[in-house]
Motif scaffolding. Structure first.
Motif: not given
Length: 326
Positions: A35, A38, A47, A138, A141-142, A146-147, A186
């Motif tokens: 995390r 990220k 990542q 995507h 999450m952006k 989201t980590e 991610y």
């Protein structure tokens, strides 16, 4: 907490138990690193991935749940993502910092993406083609910050053996889509039983991105540090039974004889101990006892452990001794 009044109340209270162990802390450390990477990397940077492959009943999924219920909920409050005073259960359900995606048996690529979209709150997670599902995931999450994605039970992933016989959607392999999530920025933690490792790492494109492996601890009773981990867990379990109102008095899970038998009966797996004690709690309640006795542990081992965690009941001799002493 008020004492249980019916045996049916024991199961939900047992499932609500959370006990911190060094095994869980090992997992917490890697989740924190992923995390942090990220958060501090440039937006859109590829990542790394992490993994934990360990036997069933190791406590893998419980550690993820505990991480979200403690560290992530606290983080959400600290960042102002939820008003102070919001029930912690609501934060667990609504937060999107860490997505815990548990895959059902025989999951295909569309199914995997459907469960990911479900975790993100997408109203129609099963709709669209695979590329459309990936695009929606995507974007969500952006937007939601989201980590980390935790794919649990990755041994349930289905990988097409022959691209020639695969459908158009399946032709995009599991590995390509998982790699794509990493490339889009991610981090992923993969959780599963040991057999899942070969399936996931069949192609090197995922294996080469694996940076944070949690090495499972195989507890050995003769090793002092492992015995202490096991003893502490059993002690905390006895305390938790009272705190949750499951038992009125503390049960003896600390004497050397009982501790050794619990270890053998559970194969040294903390999840195995948990299931034995769960069943023993129900047996003790039905007998009208305020604590768990050896005979309840012995019967519980016969019920849930023999043939699963052990080949024979190590409590058989202790149970005889208890009856003679009585």
């Amino acid at each position: 907490m008020e004492l249980v009044r019916d045996v049916s109340e024991i199961a939900p209270r047992m499932l609500d138990l959370r006990i911190m162990t060094p095994l869980a802390q090992d997992i917490f450390i890697k989740l924190d690193i992923l995390r942090s990477c990220k958060r501090n990397a440039k937006p859109g940077s590829e990542q790394p991935a992490g993994c934990l492959f360990a036997d069933s009943q190791y406590g893998k999924s419980e550690a993820i749940k505990m991480y979200i219920e403690t560290r992530i909920v606290d983080d959400c409050f600290a960042r102002g993502l939820f008003p102070i005073g919001t029930p912690r259960e609501e934060v667990v359900d609504q937060q999107k910092l860490v997505l815990h995606v548990s895959l059902p048996e025989n999951s295909s690529i569309p199914a995997m993406l459907m469960w990911l979209l479900t975790a993100l709150g997408d109203p129609t997670p099963a709709s669209g083609t695979v590329p459309q599902q990936v695009y929606r995931a995507h974007k969500l999450m952006k937007r939601l910050g989201t980590e980390l994605i935790v794919f649990d039970e990755v041994n349930h992933l289905r990988t097409p053996k022959s691209l020639a016989s695969a459908t158009e959607e399946e032709a995009h392999t599991v590995h390509n889509h998982l790699k794509g999530l990493l490339i889009k920025g991610y981090p992923i933690m993969f959780i599963g039983i040991p057999d899942a490792e070969e399936k996931l790492f069949r192609e090197k494109q995922i294996k080469r991105r694996m940076m944070y492996r949690v090495k499972p601890r195989v507890l050995v009773y003769e090793r002092d540090v492992d015995k202490e981990i096991f003893r502490d867990f059993c002690s905390d379990l006895s305390i938790s039974l009272v705190e949750k109102g499951i038992m009125e008095q503390y049960s003896d899970f600390q004497s050397d004889d009982i501790l050794a038998c619990l270890f053998d009966a559970s194969a040294g797996l903390l999840g195995g101990v948990f299931r034995i004690v769960w069943n023993a709690s129900e047996l003790a309640f039905e007998d009208g006892f305020s604590q768990i006795h050896v005979r309840h542990l012995s019967e519980a081992v016969d019920n849930v452990a023999v043939g699963v965690f052990c080949n024979a009941n190590p409590f058989a001799g202790l149970e005889t001794d208890e009856k003679e002493a009585a």
